[in-house]
Design a protein around this motif. Structure first.
Motif, PDB file in Angstrom:
ATOM      1  N   LYS A  37       0.829  -1.201   0.000  1.00 22.46           N
ATOM      2  CA  LYS A  37       0.000   0.000   0.000  1.00 22.46           C
ATOM      3  C   LYS A  37       0.867   1.255   0.000  1.00 22.46           C
ATOM      4  O   LYS A  37       0.526   2.256  -0.607  1.00 22.46           O
ATOM      5  N   GLY A  39       3.660   1.408  -1.436  1.00 21.26           N
ATOM      6  CA  GLY A  39       4.422   1.404  -2.681  1.00 21.26           C
ATOM      7  C   GLY A  39       5.778   0.742  -2.551  1.00 21.26           C
ATOM      8  O   GLY A  39       6.607   0.830  -3.453  1.00 21.26           O
ATOM      9  N   TYR A  51       5.369  -6.712  -5.415  1.00 21.78           N
ATOM     10  CA  TYR A  51       5.495  -5.302  -5.751  1.00 21.78           C
ATOM     11  C   TYR A  51       4.183  -4.827  -6.361  1.00 21.78           C
ATOM     12  O   TYR A  51       3.298  -5.639  -6.658  1.00 21.78           O
ATOM     13  N   THR A  52       4.049  -3.521  -6.516  1.00 23.56           N
ATOM     14  CA  THR A  52       2.835  -2.995  -7.138  1.00 23.56           C
ATOM     15  C   THR A  52       3.148  -2.535  -8.554  1.00 23.56           C
ATOM     16  O   THR A  52       4.215  -1.987  -8.824  1.00 23.56           O
ATOM     17  N   GLY A  53       2.218  -2.789  -9.431  1.00 22.18           N
ATOM     18  CA  GLY A  53       2.319  -2.333 -10.805  1.00 22.18           C
ATOM     19  C   GLY A  53       1.175  -1.388 -11.090  1.00 22.18           C
ATOM     20  O   GLY A  53       0.216  -1.298 -10.324  1.00 22.18           O
ATOM     21  N   LYS A  54       1.269  -0.674 -12.177  1.00 25.72           N
ATOM     22  CA  LYS A  54       0.212   0.260 -12.554  1.00 25.72           C
ATOM     23  C   LYS A  54      -0.534  -0.281 -13.763  1.00 25.72           C
ATOM     24  O   LYS A  54       0.076  -0.741 -14.725  1.00 25.72           O
ATOM     25  N   ARG A  55      -1.841  -0.219 -13.673  1.00 27.41           N
ATOM     26  CA  ARG A  55      -2.685  -0.598 -14.809  1.00 27.41           C
ATOM     27  C   ARG A  55      -3.315   0.680 -15.323  1.00 27.41           C
ATOM     28  O   ARG A  55      -3.971   1.402 -14.576  1.00 27.41           O
ATOM     29  N   ALA A  74      -5.496   1.774 -12.085  1.00 26.76           N
ATOM     30  CA  ALA A  74      -5.415   1.143 -10.778  1.00 26.76           C
ATOM     31  C   ALA A  74      -3.994   0.659 -10.499  1.00 26.76           C
ATOM     32  O   ALA A  74      -3.218   0.408 -11.425  1.00 26.76           O
ATOM     33  N   LYS A  75      -3.683   0.554  -9.207  1.00 29.22           N
ATOM     34  CA  LYS A  75      -2.444  -0.094  -8.792  1.00 29.22           C
ATOM     35  C   LYS A  75      -2.808  -1.543  -8.491  1.00 29.22           C
ATOM     36  O   LYS A  75      -3.810  -1.812  -7.835  1.00 29.22           O
ATOM     37  N   VAL A  76      -2.011  -2.473  -8.978  1.00 25.11           N
ATOM     38  CA  VAL A  76      -2.298  -3.893  -8.777  1.00 25.11           C
ATOM     39  C   VAL A  76      -1.093  -4.597  -8.166  1.00 25.11           C
ATOM     40  O   VAL A  76       0.051  -4.292  -8.500  1.00 25.11           O
ATOM     41  N   LYS A  78       1.598  -7.481  -7.666  1.00 20.78           N
ATOM     42  CA  LYS A  78       2.231  -8.444  -8.561  1.00 20.78           C
ATOM     43  C   LYS A  78       3.258  -9.252  -7.782  1.00 20.78           C
ATOM     44  O   LYS A  78       3.729  -8.829  -6.732  1.00 20.78           O
TER      45      LYS A  78
END
Length: 90
Positions: A37, A39, A51-55, A74-76, A78
């Motif tokens: 959350k 990042g 980790y977080t990715g961006k959609r 959205a942040k997703v 991964k």
């Protein structure tokens, strides 16, 4: 394997009660969620990295009506498996 089976396996391998293993698993999952959350990347050496990715925002279709709809960016979360995990599967 579902969550209760995972708790059972943790309890057995770490010689803990199921309740203690459940609390440990919940604590680990909460720590990963909080870090993602913020990042941050969570790396477990030999297992992998969360980790977080961006959609990006995009246009989709409502399957019922066929109408075009806008889907927000959205942040997703991964996961990238580590070498040791990949090697243990093969």
């Amino acid at each position: 394997m579902n969550k209760s089976e995972l708790i059972e396996a943790i309890a057995e391998s770490a010689d803990l009660s199921k309740a203690a293993a459940g609390r440990a698993l919940e604590g680990a999952m909460d720590a990963v969620k909080k870090a993602l959350k913020k990042g941050e990347m969570v790396t477990l050496v030999g297992f992998g990295s969360f980790y977080t990715g961006k959609r990006a925002a995009r246009t989709g279709r409502n399957p019922r009506t066929g109408a075009a709809i806008k889907i927000k960016a959205a942040k997703v979360p991964k996961f990238r498996p580590g070498k040791a995990l990949k090697d243990s599967v093969n």
